[in-house]
Structure formats: structure tokens, C-alpha cells
Design a protein around this motif. Structure first.
Motif, PDB file in Angstrom:
ATOM      1  N   ARG A   1       0.818  -1.208   0.000  1.00 53.76           N
ATOM      2  CA  ARG A   1       0.000   0.000   0.000  1.00 53.76           C
ATOM      3  C   ARG A   1       0.853   1.260   0.000  1.00 53.76           C
ATOM      4  O   ARG A   1       0.333   2.375  -0.090  1.00 53.76           O
ATOM      5  N   GLY A   2       2.149   1.118   0.157  1.00 62.60           N
ATOM      6  CA  GLY A   2       3.049   2.259   0.091  1.00 62.60           C
ATOM      7  C   GLY A   2       3.443   2.842   1.425  1.00 62.60           C
ATOM      8  O   GLY A   2       4.166   3.847   1.478  1.00 62.60           O
ATOM      9  N   MET A   3       3.004   2.219   2.536  1.00 63.85           N
ATOM     10  CA  MET A   3       3.371   2.731   3.854  1.00 63.85           C
ATOM     11  C   MET A   3       4.799   2.307   4.201  1.00 63.85           C
ATOM     12  O   MET A   3       5.357   1.380   3.605  1.00 63.85           O
ATOM     13  N   ARG A   4       5.381   2.995   5.158  1.00 63.90           N
ATOM     14  CA  ARG A   4       6.753   2.708   5.583  1.00 63.90           C
ATOM     15  C   ARG A   4       6.697   1.752   6.778  1.00 63.90           C
ATOM     16  O   ARG A   4       6.365   2.160   7.890  1.00 63.90           O
ATOM     17  N   VAL A   5       7.022   0.508   6.511  1.00 66.19           N
ATOM     18  CA  VAL A   5       6.883  -0.557   7.507  1.00 66.19           C
ATOM     19  C   VAL A   5       8.204  -0.797   8.217  1.00 66.19           C
ATOM     20  O   VAL A   5       9.251  -0.973   7.577  1.00 66.19           O
ATOM     21  N   LEU A   6       8.152  -0.804   9.547  1.00 71.32           N
ATOM     22  CA  LEU A   6       9.284  -1.178  10.389  1.00 71.32           C
ATOM     23  C   LEU A   6       8.918  -2.523  11.013  1.00 71.32           C
ATOM     24  O   LEU A   6       8.113  -2.584  11.942  1.00 71.32           O
ATOM     25  N   ALA A   7       9.484  -3.591  10.472  1.00 71.22           N
ATOM     26  CA  ALA A   7       9.096  -4.945  10.846  1.00 71.22           C
ATOM     27  C   ALA A   7      10.055  -5.529  11.877  1.00 71.22           C
ATOM     28  O   ALA A   7      11.253  -5.637  11.622  1.00 71.22           O
ATOM     29  N   ALA A   8       9.528  -5.902  13.027  1.00 65.63           N
ATOM     30  CA  ALA A   8      10.336  -6.510  14.085  1.00 65.63           C
ATOM     31  C   ALA A   8      10.187  -8.024  14.024  1.00 65.63           C
ATOM     32  O   ALA A   8       9.074  -8.548  14.133  1.00 65.63           O
ATOM     33  N   CYS A   9      11.302  -8.713  13.857  1.00 62.91           N
ATOM     34  CA  CYS A   9      11.308 -10.173  13.780  1.00 62.91           C
ATOM     35  C   CYS A   9      12.127 -10.736  14.938  1.00 62.91           C
ATOM     36  O   CYS A   9      13.050 -10.086  15.435  1.00 62.91           O
ATOM     37  N   LEU A  10      11.806 -11.963  15.323  1.00 57.83           N
ATOM     38  CA  LEU A  10      12.555 -12.601  16.399  1.00 57.83           C
ATOM     39  C   LEU A  10      13.874 -13.153  15.899  1.00 57.83           C
ATOM     40  O   LEU A  10      14.860 -13.205  16.633  1.00 57.83           O
ATOM     41  N   THR A  11      13.913 -13.567  14.620  1.00 60.86           N
ATOM     42  CA  THR A  11      15.117 -14.184  14.058  1.00 60.86           C
ATOM     43  C   THR A  11      15.583 -13.446  12.808  1.00 60.86           C
ATOM     44  O   THR A  11      14.782 -12.843  12.086  1.00 60.86           O
ATOM     45  N   GLU A  12      16.870 -13.527  12.540  1.00 62.09           N
ATOM     46  CA  GLU A  12      17.431 -12.923  11.336  1.00 62.09           C
ATOM     47  C   GLU A  12      16.912 -13.628  10.083  1.00 62.09           C
ATOM     48  O   GLU A  12      16.700 -12.993   9.043  1.00 62.09           O
ATOM     49  N   LYS A  13      16.687 -14.937  10.195  1.00 65.03           N
ATOM     50  CA  LYS A  13      16.156 -15.687   9.062  1.00 65.03           C
ATOM     51  C   LYS A  13      14.773 -15.167   8.673  1.00 65.03           C
ATOM     52  O   LYS A  13      14.477 -14.970   7.486  1.00 65.03           O
ATOM     53  N   GLY A  14      13.933 -14.939   9.676  1.00 63.20           N
ATOM     54  CA  GLY A  14      12.602 -14.408   9.407  1.00 63.20           C
ATOM     55  C   GLY A  14      12.663 -13.031   8.777  1.00 63.20           C
ATOM     56  O   GLY A  14      11.890 -12.713   7.861  1.00 63.20           O
ATOM     57  N   ALA A  15      13.593 -12.202   9.252  1.00 60.07           N
ATOM     58  CA  ALA A  15      13.741 -10.852   8.712  1.00 60.07           C
ATOM     59  C   ALA A  15      14.200 -10.892   7.256  1.00 60.07           C
ATOM     60  O   ALA A  15      13.698 -10.149   6.406  1.00 60.07           O
ATOM     61  N   GLU A  16      15.156 -11.773   6.946  1.00 61.02           N
ATOM     62  CA  GLU A  16      15.669 -11.883   5.580  1.00 61.02           C
ATOM     63  C   GLU A  16      14.585 -12.358   4.616  1.00 61.02           C
ATOM     64  O   GLU A  16      14.450 -11.839   3.496  1.00 61.02           O
ATOM     65  N   GLU A  17      13.807 -13.336   5.042  1.00 61.12           N
ATOM     66  CA  GLU A  17      12.744 -13.855   4.184  1.00 61.12           C
ATOM     67  C   GLU A  17      11.683 -12.786   3.914  1.00 61.12           C
ATOM     68  O   GLU A  17      11.156 -12.682   2.801  1.00 61.12           O
ATOM     69  N   LEU A  18      11.374 -11.996   4.929  1.00 63.80           N
ATOM     70  CA  LEU A  18      10.391 -10.935   4.744  1.00 63.80           C
ATOM     71  C   LEU A  18      10.912  -9.858   3.798  1.00 63.80           C
ATOM     72  O   LEU A  18      10.189  -9.407   2.897  1.00 63.80           O
ATOM     73  N   ARG A  19      12.154  -9.453   3.985  1.00 61.76           N
ATOM     74  CA  ARG A  19      12.732  -8.422   3.116  1.00 61.76           C
ATOM     75  C   ARG A  19      12.782  -8.872   1.654  1.00 61.76           C
ATOM     76  O   ARG A  19      12.647  -8.065   0.727  1.00 61.76           O
TER      77      ARG A  19
END
Length: 316
Positions: free
Chosen positions: A52-70
């Protein structure tokens, strides 16, 4: 007389529909911080708001989860590692958020991170309750208190993920207790922050297929708690009760919806609507079973659950 009543209901419905379709302006400039983005509702919401174009700051518990989301989102989305049970992690994530939002403040805080333990209370010890409360309630409170000044600066939104089990306790363990606490904290927070133009919404999902309710993990976790119970407790409840509980849980998991957007659409509305609701119920089981039951007289609700359940081996 009936004609006037129908007209009044129709007018009210039309007015509500019109109000709820009013969208906040300049969404592309607004930052939203979401906890628990490794999977489930948090992951789906992060991708949805990013589209939708919003600026999302995503907090993940693991680096793997963060990488997959990015890898599944645009360059606008940024991620941070956050363990909501650790004060130092929350403080670091708050500072990281402030560096990005600057003087604009934080438009939205979505407290989504959570875990669950579903079992008979007598099978558990204090530590089992504390583990769930530490994530679902105390972690949520500490994250909120740390980020509240930035939300107030933006006159933004706090969206807390509760559950229908925060309105009607069907199982033992810390999950319902924590969600009842989320409801109470959110209610007091909403009233306090109304003076500053900050809105607080509660999301109350029914049964959905997420990492918390996977059919390959939830029954096994219940079986593990049973194995840890004392021999006296096992004798009182009996193997038949355990098998019945596992069958019930499996049925609920299979009946749960796999369409997570039913929940994330509610979250998105709470963040983007000019007139968000106080509470959002997501899923037909929430609307047609759990919430109606919670409004019945307690003795009647208790009788329904007593009639539906299999009794322990040594029940009277």
C-alpha cells in the motif's frame, strides 16, 4: 412504525459505511512498527502495508525471518531483531525506530507477537504460565510504554492483537489469561490516550492456521505437557480425556481459516481509517460462536461447555 424503524437502521448502516470508508491522508509518509513479523499475521500485515506504500518497520525474532520478509517486500520496508521478553532488546528497537521516524513520530504500533499454551491448568506449573504472559502481555506492555511518546507525537494508532479467547476462556494455560490482560490494558490505554488524539484498537481473531496452531506442533505440545504432569494428575484425568482433548484441538485446527487477510484487513483498517473501530472480530467462528457465547449468562455458557466436553476419568 416498522417503516420508520427500518429507515432508521438503514440510515445508521449507511452512515457507518460512509465513515469507515474515510481514509487517512498521506499514508506513504507514515511509519508503522509491527512486532512478530517472522510469520503469521505480522508477516502478512507487513507485506500488505508495504504494497500500500506505507513505511513498515518490521520486528522479527530471528534474522532468518527478517531476511525472508525483506526478500518479499520493497526497499521501503526495514527490519529489526526484537525479543519482546528482553528489556534491552526493546530499548534498542525503540531507539532504532526513533532514528527512522524522526520528528514525524510513529503513526502505528501493532503489537502482534505472541505464543500459546493450551492445556488443563492442573497439568502446568507457574513457569508455564509465566512464559506465555511474558510474551503476550508483559512484552506487549513494555513495547507499548517505550514507543508511546513517538506514537503520541504523531497522534497515531496502537493496535493490540488479542483473541476471542480474551473474551471467552475455553482452555486452561496462560494464553487466555494473557489475552484477557491485553483487553484490560487496551481499554485503559484507549481512555488515557483519547486526550492526545491517539486511537487504540483491539483485534480479536477466531481460529486461524498460523505457526502457533499448526497441526504438527500444537497437539504434540499438549502431549508433552501431559507427559510432564504427575502420576496422580494422569490417573485423575485418564488417557481417554487426553485423547479427547487432542481430538478436539485437531478439529479446531482443521476448522481454522487459512485466509490470514481476514485478520490483517482489520489491522489495516485500524491503521488507515479516519474512524477506526474500538474492536475488530475476525472469522465467522468469532462472530457466530465465541462472541455470542460470551454475552450469555455465565451459568448457561458453563452448561454448554460441560455438555460438549468429555469428562475426566474420576469426575463426579
Amino acid at each position: 412504525m416498522w417503516l420508520y424503524l427500518v429507515a432508521l437502521v438503514g440510515l445508521w448502516t449507511l452512515l457507518r459505511w460512509y465513515r469507515e470508508r474515510q481514509v487517512v491522508s498521506h499514508l506513504q509518509d507514515k511509519y508503522v512498527f509491527i512486532t512478530g513479523c517472522d510469520s503469521g499475521f505480522g508477516n502478512q500485515l507487513a507485506r500488505q502495508l508495504d504494497r500500500r506504500g506505507m513505511r513498515v518497520l518490521a520486528a522479527c525474532l530471528t534474522e532468518k525471518g527478517a531476511e525472508e520478509l525483506r526478500s518479499k517486500t520493497s526497499d521501503r520496508l526495514e527490519s529489526v531483531i526484537l525479543d519482546v521478553t528482553k528489556t534491552e532488546s526493546i530499548v534498542a528497537a525503540t531507539q532504532w525506530m526513533k532514528e527512522r521516524v524522526g520528528n514525524r513520530g510513529l503513526w502505528g504500533l501493532v503489537n502482534n507477537a505472541g505464543i500459546g499454551t493450551f492445556a488443563v491448568n492442573e497439568w502446568l506449573n507457574k513457569q508455564a504460565f509465566a512464559k506465555v504472559l511474558d510474551v503476550n502481555l508483559l512484552g506487549l506492555i513494555e513495547v507499548t510504554l517505550n514507543m508511546l511518546p513517538s506514537v503520541r507525537k504523531a497522534r497515531g494508532r496502537v493496535v493490540n492483537v488479542s483473541s476471542v479467547l480474551g473474551r471467552l476462556s475455553c482452555f486452561g494455560g496462560g494464553y487466555s489469561i494473557s489475552k484477557y490482560g491485553v483487553e484490560a490494558f487496551s481499554d485503559s490505554l484507549r481512555r488515557e490516550l483519547s486526550y492526545f488524539g491517539v486511537k487504540v484498537a483491539i483485534i480479536e481473531p477466531g481460529g486461524f492456521k498460523t505457526a502457533m496452531t499448526r497441526s504438527d506442533t500444537l497437539p504434540s505440545s499438549i502431549k508433552m505437557l501431559w507427559d510432564q504432569a504427575s502420576s496422580e494428575v494422569k490417573e485423575i484425568y485418564g488417557e481417554k480425556f487426553l485423547l479427547s482433548l487432542l481430538e478436539t484441538v485437531n478439529s479446531m485446527v482443521e476448522a481454522g481459516s487459512g485466509d490470514l487477510t481476514l485478520v490483517t484487513d482489520c489491522m489495516e483498517h485500524a491503521l488507515t481509517s479516519c474512524h477506526p473501530r474500538t474492536r475488530y472480530s475476525a472469522g465467522w467462528d468469532a462472530k457466530l460462536f465465541y462472541l455470542p457465547l460470551c454475552y450469555l449468562p455465565t451459568f448457561l455458557t458453563d452448561a454448554i461447555f460441560y455438555w460438549m466436553s468429555v469428562k475426566p476419568a474420576q469426575a463426579l
